[in-house]
Structures are given as structure tokens and as C-alpha cells.
Design an enzyme around this catalytic site. Structure first.
Site, PDB file in Angstrom:
ATOM      1  N   LYS A 115       0.834  -1.209   0.000  1.00 36.18           N
ATOM      2  CA  LYS A 115       0.000   0.000   0.000  1.00 36.18           C
ATOM      3  C   LYS A 115       0.871   1.263   0.000  1.00 36.18           C
ATOM      4  CE  LYS A 115      -4.114  -2.015   0.374  1.00 36.18           C
ATOM      5  NZ  LYS A 115      -5.487  -2.050   0.218  1.00 36.18           N
ATOM      6  N   LYS A 197      -3.254 -11.803  -6.217  1.00 35.35           N
ATOM      7  CA  LYS A 197      -4.563 -11.936  -5.557  1.00 35.35           C
ATOM      8  C   LYS A 197      -5.645 -11.126  -6.290  1.00 35.35           C
ATOM      9  CE  LYS A 197      -6.569  -9.665  -1.653  1.00 35.35           C
ATOM     10  NZ  LYS A 197      -6.411  -8.866  -0.454  1.00 35.35           N
ATOM     11  N   LYS A 200     -10.212  -5.881  -4.752  1.00 33.26           N
ATOM     12  CA  LYS A 200     -11.150  -4.845  -5.185  1.00 33.26           C
ATOM     13  C   LYS A 200     -10.437  -3.557  -5.588  1.00 33.26           C
ATOM     14  CE  LYS A 200     -13.547  -4.878  -0.729  1.00 33.26           C
ATOM     15  NZ  LYS A 200     -12.673  -4.573   0.417  1.00 33.26           N
TER      16      LYS A 200
HETATM   17  P1  ATP Z   1      -8.298  -4.395  -0.859  1.00 36.71           P
HETATM   18  O1  ATP Z   1      -8.166  -4.987  -2.225  1.00 36.71           O
HETATM   19  O2  ATP Z   1      -8.892  -3.019  -0.846  1.00 36.71           O
HETATM   20  O3  ATP Z   1      -7.085  -4.542  -0.004  1.00 36.71           O
HETATM   21  P2  ATP Z   1      -9.602  -6.706   0.166  1.00 36.71           P
HETATM   22  O4  ATP Z   1     -10.780  -7.171  -0.600  1.00 36.71           O
HETATM   23  O5  ATP Z   1      -8.351  -7.477   0.092  1.00 36.71           O
HETATM   24  O6  ATP Z   1      -9.429  -5.183  -0.182  1.00 36.71           O
HETATM   25  P3  ATP Z   1     -11.174  -6.710   2.609  1.00 36.71           P
HETATM   26  O7  ATP Z   1     -12.367  -6.102   2.076  1.00 36.71           O
HETATM   27  O8  ATP Z   1     -10.831  -6.203   3.937  1.00 36.71           O
HETATM   28  O9  ATP Z   1      -9.883  -6.546   1.711  1.00 36.71           O
HETATM   29  O10 ATP Z   1     -11.349  -8.260   2.637  1.00 36.71           O
HETATM   30  C1  ATP Z   1     -12.428  -8.860   3.281  1.00 36.71           C
HETATM   31  C2  ATP Z   1     -12.168 -10.318   3.407  1.00 36.71           C
HETATM   32  O11 ATP Z   1     -12.135 -10.931   2.105  1.00 36.71           O
HETATM   33  C3  ATP Z   1     -10.841 -10.614   4.088  1.00 36.71           C
HETATM   34  O12 ATP Z   1     -10.991 -11.632   5.066  1.00 36.71           O
HETATM   35  C4  ATP Z   1      -9.966 -11.092   2.971  1.00 36.71           C
HETATM   36  O13 ATP Z   1      -9.031 -12.020   3.432  1.00 36.71           O
HETATM   37  C5  ATP Z   1     -10.969 -11.741   2.014  1.00 36.71           C
HETATM   38  N1  ATP Z   1     -10.457 -11.694   0.652  1.00 36.71           N
HETATM   39  C6  ATP Z   1     -10.214 -10.599  -0.091  1.00 36.71           C
HETATM   40  N2  ATP Z   1      -9.725 -10.934  -1.305  1.00 36.71           N
HETATM   41  C7  ATP Z   1      -9.636 -12.297  -1.318  1.00 36.71           C
HETATM   42  C8  ATP Z   1      -9.200 -13.255  -2.294  1.00 36.71           C
HETATM   43  N3  ATP Z   1      -8.756 -12.886  -3.476  1.00 36.71           N
HETATM   44  N4  ATP Z   1      -9.286 -14.561  -1.978  1.00 36.71           N
HETATM   45  C9  ATP Z   1      -9.753 -14.959  -0.765  1.00 36.71           C
HETATM   46  N5  ATP Z   1     -10.173 -14.103   0.193  1.00 36.71           N
HETATM   47  C10 ATP Z   1     -10.122 -12.803  -0.067  1.00 36.71           C
END
Ligand code: ATP
Ligand code: LTN
Length: 337
Positions: A115, A197, A200
Site C-alpha cells: 500500500k 490476488k 477490489k
Molecule cells: P483491498 O483490495 O482493498 O485490499 P480486500 O478485498 O483485500 O481489499 P477486505 O475487504 O478487507 O480486503 O477483505 C475482506 C475479506 O475478504 C478478508 O478476510 C480477505 O481475506 C478476504 N479476501 C479478499 N480478497 C480475497 C481473495 N482474493 N481470496 C480470498 N479471500 C479474499
């Protein structure tokens, strides 16, 4: 909540449109999870402001996530659903735990490093202290099990370190949580770059399937997903050699309820295009149903507001108990309400 069941905590940041990664990581199995645990589900809005956001977009995303949780089967009579900023104890405990966390360990976190590169003009101290707030979320409720995606492993290790450190000084005050990676425990990867990964905040939207995306667009994106270059094509799970097909097999398995081995058998003599056609139609159809439920909840913001008001009240009762214990153990006077 029944006191016999273990306590499970989960949270999602309102940091953009939710993705298939969020769904598979933490939303796809809510009905079962609520049967087995006493659950708290949180919209982590204080985490989201570590990045500059448009206030009205942030406000709306908070309600979007509440509606998504409900559409995925969260039952507010059974579980506590709340917004992090409504339960002031999160920020209070976070300050205290910051005094027990080290800049060295926080600056080594991969998410902080990523980040900091992504938002190089705004490397604020919230980005650095992010995992400490996450520890506070979990520890306030004496959580036994954290429901998180497989991408959060490093933050969970840090939570363990904080628990050990604090408990060593003051007695066994915090419960040491374990993690529950839902269903397969898979980390869902980006469609065009299956070594990254699915996220979003990814700028290229062709990498990501959004939960509220049009079915036709979902089908198109899955059909364009990167597969592996071996010839003849084989639909076999091999994370290292075939990350593209393995990622799609993970997704297919969750949506169909079939095991990966069953899918490998079913598609052993099929080509990639047939496999992609079937998975894309299934995902689009299931997400369409989810979207209908979501729109029903989302249009009634007063109802959503009632749910989070009640959720915050219930969560605070539990959070205050832990915070008071922390105050007492470190020598701060407790304020009785
Ligand atoms: P950003 O991309 O903004 O960092 P994020 O989607 O990774 O956002 P969160 O919204 O906080 O972050 O994630 C919510 C939950 O979804 C967390 O427990 C995270 O581990 C899970 N998650 C997010 N992306 C994935 C993925 N690609 N595969 C599995 N779990 C995920
Ligand atoms: N940091 C998490 C979201 C989150 C969380 C939590 C998850 C904030 N607080 C507590 C589990 C428990 C993420 O996935 N980015």
C-alpha cells in the site's frame, strides 16, 4: 448468542465493490458458519480511511456491505452485524495495543509495503498501524476463530505476537484466536494474472469479478481468463504449473459444491472452452440470484440502519467488558456507566 458456541469474528472493509475473492474468502458459507459459531460480522470502516476516500462513496459502501452480508444469509437475530466506528472501544484498544507493537514488525508487513507503493503520496501512520486495529477488532470480543481469507495470514501472525506479549505481562487476558479459512481456504487469484490476488482495489477491472456485476460481463471475463499454455490442454489442479486453471477449478468447486477431483474427472476429456463456458454460466447465474436479494435489502436503508444500531449496542456490551479488563491490568481507572 449462545455462550456454548465458540466466538467467530469477521470483517470486510468498505474499500470498493466486493469481489468474488471476498465472496469465496468470507461470505460463501455464512449459513453454516452461523450454525456452528456465535458470530460477529463487522464493516471495518476505520480500516478503510487509511486510504483517502470520497465521503459519499464511503458512506454508501458501508450500507452496500451490510446489504451484501444479509443477501449472503447473515441472520441479524442470530449474529451481531455492526459498523466498526460505532463501537468506540475498537479505537481505544487500538491505541493501547499500539503501545505494545513495534514499528519494525509493522513496517515488515507485506500489505503495508504494497500500500505504501500504491499510495506513495499518502503513507500515513494509519497504514502502518492497520494490523493493530485489526488485532483490537478481534481481541475485544475474546474471539476464538477469525474468519478471513488466506491473504491475511501475516496479519494473523502479528495478532498472535501481540497476544503473547500482552498475556506474558498481564496474565491470560486475551484469548489466542485461530483462523477459519472458509471452505477450501483458497486465495482467489486475478483472472489475467493468476499469480496475483484478486482484489477490489486492482485498477484493471478485467482481472476481477465483482459481486454486483452484470451476468453477461461475468461470462465474458471468465471466458477471457488466462489459462495455461500446455498442449493439449488438460483440466488438472496444479497450483504451481497451472495457476490459471487451478484458480478456475477453485471457483468452480465452491459454486458447484463438487470437489476438485470430481471436476477433474468430469472434464478430463474436455477442452478449456467447454470448461470455461460451464463455469462462467454457473457463476453468472448464482451471482444473479445473490444480486436480486442484495437489491431487496439495499433499497431499505432505514432497515439497514436499525440493524446496525442494534448490532452496535450488542457489540459494545461485550467490548466494554474486555476493555475494562485491559484498563485494570495496565493501571488505568475504569469508568462505570
Ligand atoms: P483491498 O483490495 O482493498 O485490499 P480486500 O478485498 O483485500 O481489499 P477486505 O475487504 O478487507 O480486503 O477483505 C475482506 C475479506 O475478504 C478478508 O478476510 C480477505 O481475506 C478476504 N479476501 C479478499 N480478497 C480475497 C481473495 N482474493 N481470496 C480470498 N479471500 C479474499
Ligand atoms: N484487514 C482485513 C479486514 C479486517 C478484518 C478484521 C478481518 C479488518 N479487521 C478483523 C478479520 C478480522 C482485510 O481483509 N483486509
Amino acid at each position: 448468542m449462545s455462550s456454548k458456541k465458540k466466538i467467530l469474528f469477521s470483517a470486510i472493509q468498505p474499500s470498493g465493490m466486493l469481489t468474488l475473492g471476498n465472496y469465496i474468502g468470507v461470505l460463501s458459507d455464512l449459513v453454516n458458519i452461523q450454525r456452528n459459531y456465535s458470530c460477529l460480522f463487522c464493516v471495518a470502516d476505520l480500516h478503510a480511511i487509511t486510504v483517502r476516500r470520497n465521503p459519499s462513496v464511503l458512506y454508501n459502501s458501508i450500507f452496500d456491505i451490510i446489504a451484501i452480508y444479509l443477501a449472503c444469509g447473515l441472520d441479524p437475530n442470530r449474529s451481531i452485524l455492526f459498523v466498526q466506528s460505532h463501537v468506540y472501544e475498537h479505537a481505544q484498544l487500538s491505541w493501547i495495543l499500539n503501545c505494545y507493537s513495534y514499528i519494525g514488525e509493522l513496517s515488515r508487513m507485506t500489505q503495508f509495503k504494497n500500500k505504501s507503493l500504491q499510495f506513495s503520496k499518502n503513507i500515513n501512520s494509519g497504514l502502518l498501524n492497520y494490523p493493530v486495529l485489526m488485532a483490537s477488532d478481534v481481541l475485544l470480543y475474546q474471539t476464538n476463530v477469525i474468519l478471513v481469507g488466506a491473504d491475511q495470514k501475516q496479519h494473523l501472525e502479528l495478532i498472535h505476537d501481540i497476544v503473547f506479549r500482552f498475556n506474558k505481562l498481564y496474565g491470560n487476558l486475551f484469548v489466542l484466536p485461530t483462523s477459519l479459512a472458509s471452505l477450501t481456504g483458497s486465495k482467489i487469484m486475478s483472472l489475467l494474472d493468476p499469480n496475483k490476488k484478486m482484489s477490489k482495489s486492482e485498477p484493471n477491472h478485467n482481472n476481477t469479478i465483482f459481486l454486483l456485476e452484470e451476468p453477461s460481463s461475468i461470462i465474458k471475463k471468465i471466458k477471457q481468463a488466462k489459462t495455461d499454455s500446455d498442449q493439449p490442454s488438460s483440466i488438472i489442479y496444479d497450483q504451481e504449473k497451472k495457476p490459471g486453471i487451478s484458480n478456475l477449478l477453485n471457483i468452480f468447486s465452491i459454486f458447484s459444491g463438487l470437489s476438485i477431483t470430481d471436476l477433474e474427472h468430469q472434464y478430463c476429456d474436455k477442452i478449456y472452452s467447454e470448461f470455461k463456458r460451464d463455469i462462467s454460466e454457473l457463476v453468472a447465474e448464482k451471482l444473479y440470484l445473490l444480486q436480486q436479494q442484495y437489491f431487496d435489502f439495499r433499497k431499505n436503508e432505514d432497515y439497514l440502519q436499525d440493524i446496525i444500531n442494534i448490532g452496535a449496542k450488542k457489540a459494545r456490551l461485550q467490548a466494554q467488558i474486555t476493555l475494562n479488563k485491559v484498563y485494570q491490568s495496565i493501571g488505568l481507572p475504569v469508568k462505570y456507566y
